[in-house]
Write an enzyme that holds these catalytic residues in place. Structure first.
Site, PDB file in Angstrom:
ATOM      1  N   ARG A  18      44.052  34.674  18.760  1.00 59.14           N
ATOM      2  CA  ARG A  18      45.566  34.309  18.867  1.00 59.14           C
ATOM      3  C   ARG A  18      46.601  35.287  18.228  1.00 59.14           C
ATOM      4  NH1 ARG A  18      43.517  31.814  23.479  1.00 59.14           N
ATOM      5  NH2 ARG A  18      43.147  29.834  22.707  1.00 59.14           N
ATOM      6  N   LYS A  97      40.981  43.230  31.759  1.00 58.26           N
ATOM      7  CA  LYS A  97      40.884  41.783  31.459  1.00 58.26           C
ATOM      8  C   LYS A  97      41.295  41.274  32.675  1.00 58.26           C
ATOM      9  CE  LYS A  97      38.548  37.684  30.719  1.00 58.26           C
ATOM     10  NZ  LYS A  97      38.902  36.734  29.530  1.00 58.26           N
ATOM     11  N   HIS A 170      32.501  34.783  30.873  1.00 60.60           N
ATOM     12  CA  HIS A 170      31.422  33.858  29.749  1.00 60.60           C
ATOM     13  C   HIS A 170      30.769  32.958  30.835  1.00 60.60           C
ATOM     14  CE1 HIS A 170      35.479  33.034  31.517  1.00 60.60           C
ATOM     15  NE2 HIS A 170      35.831  33.975  31.066  1.00 60.60           N
ATOM     16  N   ASP A 242      33.506  33.017  23.817  1.00 62.31           N
ATOM     17  CA  ASP A 242      34.417  32.808  23.969  1.00 62.31           C
ATOM     18  C   ASP A 242      35.170  31.537  23.646  1.00 62.31           C
ATOM     19  OD1 ASP A 242      37.079  32.271  25.987  1.00 62.31           O
ATOM     20  OD2 ASP A 242      35.790  31.035  27.571  1.00 62.31           O
ATOM     21  N   HIS A 246      42.433  26.076  20.468  1.00 59.13           N
ATOM     22  CA  HIS A 246      43.164  24.910  20.204  1.00 59.13           C
ATOM     23  C   HIS A 246      44.048  24.129  19.122  1.00 59.13           C
ATOM     24  CE1 HIS A 246      44.334  26.725  24.416  1.00 59.13           C
ATOM     25  NE2 HIS A 246      43.168  26.647  24.283  1.00 59.13           N
TER      26      HIS A 246
HETATM   27  C1  NCD Z   1      40.332  30.929  26.970  1.00 60.95           C
HETATM   28  C2  NCD Z   1      41.782  30.611  25.795  1.00 60.95           C
HETATM   29  O1  NCD Z   1      42.192  29.054  25.177  1.00 60.95           O
HETATM   30  O2  NCD Z   1      42.572  31.521  25.543  1.00 60.95           O
HETATM   31  N1  NCD Z   1      40.230  29.062  26.926  1.00 60.95           N
HETATM   32  C3  NCD Z   1      38.855  28.604  27.866  1.00 60.95           C
HETATM   33  O3  NCD Z   1      38.705  27.169  28.460  1.00 60.95           O
HETATM   34  N2  NCD Z   1      38.046  29.790  27.655  1.00 60.95           N
HETATM   35  C4  NCD Z   1      40.763  31.445  27.823  1.00 60.95           C
HETATM   36  C5  NCD Z   1      39.353  31.679  28.877  1.00 60.95           C
HETATM   37  O4  NCD Z   1      38.599  32.552  28.555  1.00 60.95           O
HETATM   38  O5  NCD Z   1      39.258  31.101  29.982  1.00 60.95           O
HETATM   39 ZN    ZN Z   2      37.834  33.055  27.363  1.00 58.06          ZN
END
Ligand code: NCD
Ligand code: ZN
Length: 341
Positions: A18, A97, A170, A242, A246
């Site tokens: 972020r 990406k 992932h 990953d 949030h």
């Molecule tokens: C990721 C994100 O929040 O940026 N979210 C997720 O569910 N993994 C984006 C991603 O890698 O898909």
């Molecule tokens: Zn991701």
């Protein structure tokens, strides 16, 4: 029973950091544990140019208190031209990406028609210049089949661009394992959550929005097959968390955000998993050696991380100036922790 464990240069090959105050709050969890991480470009304004990537890198480095290498990536758009890719290469950026449009958080600017002429041209230049193409491989079909449905796209790109290194990001579906074994230039990253959880952990009991992520956690069979790949440190699989923070308010709103914040627990939790399967010997390969080989990373200054066997509990939440973030395994116990220097 070992009381400590040493890991050299752990690498997280898929990380969301972020920006701004959130970046400041989440970054230390990664820099205290990892030597380097591939930083995802899906910011509110995606990182589509070298100039943006370098500014973002500078911002990250200015906040690092220990040696850490952010491996920057560029958000692929069909408009990406050769000049920009040459600039990126000169700046040491190795990774492009690709997000299918709308597949996940921050992918609204992603690619709509992945095999269209313009995108294929970007792949050709990427191949020529030696980039790595990391793909969020999901179709827009039924959520449990999205990765499987996307596999023909991986096959097509792998066949048509045989010198382009392609990463299934992932990896979540056991059928993807067959693909990386079939195509020499196809690799994968694997998360902690896809090897330790399945769909039951999202909705088998009470709904757990903190386990909601893209790609969705899948069946027990998928989890087991992916876990086995991790435990044996499959040569074509690199660890990529990953970790995707949030705010709790965004996860719990009526439009629940996808993403699992795992950065605070990664190495201790992985150590637990590998120890419980008597495969601690392959942890170094899974969290570091594979990435170094598969991404052609060389000349890393050595960073040594010591884990110690000490019971500790994961905090209920991580505080940030913008609100709380709930980490994976909040309030549960871990039997390992990172030793502070
Ligand atoms: C990721 C994100 O929040 O940026 N979210 C997720 O569910 N993994 C984006 C991603 O890698 O898909
Ligand atoms: Zn991701």
């Amino acid at each position: 029973m070992p009381q400590t464990l040493q890991l050299t240069n752990p690498m997280d090959m898929h990380l969301h950091l972020r920006e701004g105050e959130l970046l400041e709050s989440v970054l230390p969890f990664t820099t205290q544990a990892f030597s380097a991480a591939v930083v995802m470009p899906n910011l509110k304004t995606p990182i589509t140019t070298t100039t943006q990537a370098l500014a973002y890198k500078k911002q990250i480095l200015s906040l690092c208190s220990s040696p850490f290498e952010p491996l920057m990536s560029i958000f692929l758009t069909p408009e990406l031209d050769k000049q920009e890719l040459i600039l990126a290469k000169e700046a040491g950026i190795k990774i492009l990406k690709l997000y299918p449009k709308g597949a996940t958080t921050g992918s609204e600017g992603g690619v709509k028609d992945i095999l269209c002429e313009k995108t294929l041209q970007v792949f050709a230049i990427a191949e020529e210049l030696g980039f790595i193409l990391s793909i969020h491989g999901e179709s827009n079909g039924f959520c449990m089949e999205r990765e499987y449905e996307f596999l023909p796209v991986f096959a097509y790109i792998a066949q048509h661009f045989p010198h382009l290194r392609i990463i299934i990001e992932h990896m979540s579906d056991r059928r993807s394992l067959e693909m990386i074994e079939k195509y020499e230039n196809l690799y994968a990253t694997l998360t902690l959550h896809h090897i330790t959880m399945n769909l039951d952990d999202v909705c088998g009991g009470m709904l757990n929005p903190h386990h909601f992520c893209k790609p969705m956690l899948k069946t027990r069979k998928d989890q087991q097959a992916l876990l086995q790949a991790a435990l044996k440190a499959h040569p074509k699989v690199s660890f990529g968390s990953d970790s995707a923070p949030h705010l709790a308010s965004a996860k719990l709103s009526s439009k629940g955000a996808a993403g699992i914040f795992s950065a605070p627990i990664l190495l201790p939790a992985l150590t637990e998993v590998f120890e419980s399967h008597n495969t601690l010997d392959s942890l170094q390969a899974f969290v570091s050696d594979r990435a170094i080989t598969n991404y052609g990373l060389e000349h890393f200054p050595t960073k040594s991380i010591t884990l110690e066997r000490v019971q500790n509990s994961v905090p209920a939440y991580i505080d940030t100036p913008l609100g709380h973030i709930i980490p994976l395994r909040a309030q549960s116990n871990l039997s390992w922790r990172i030793k502070k220097n």
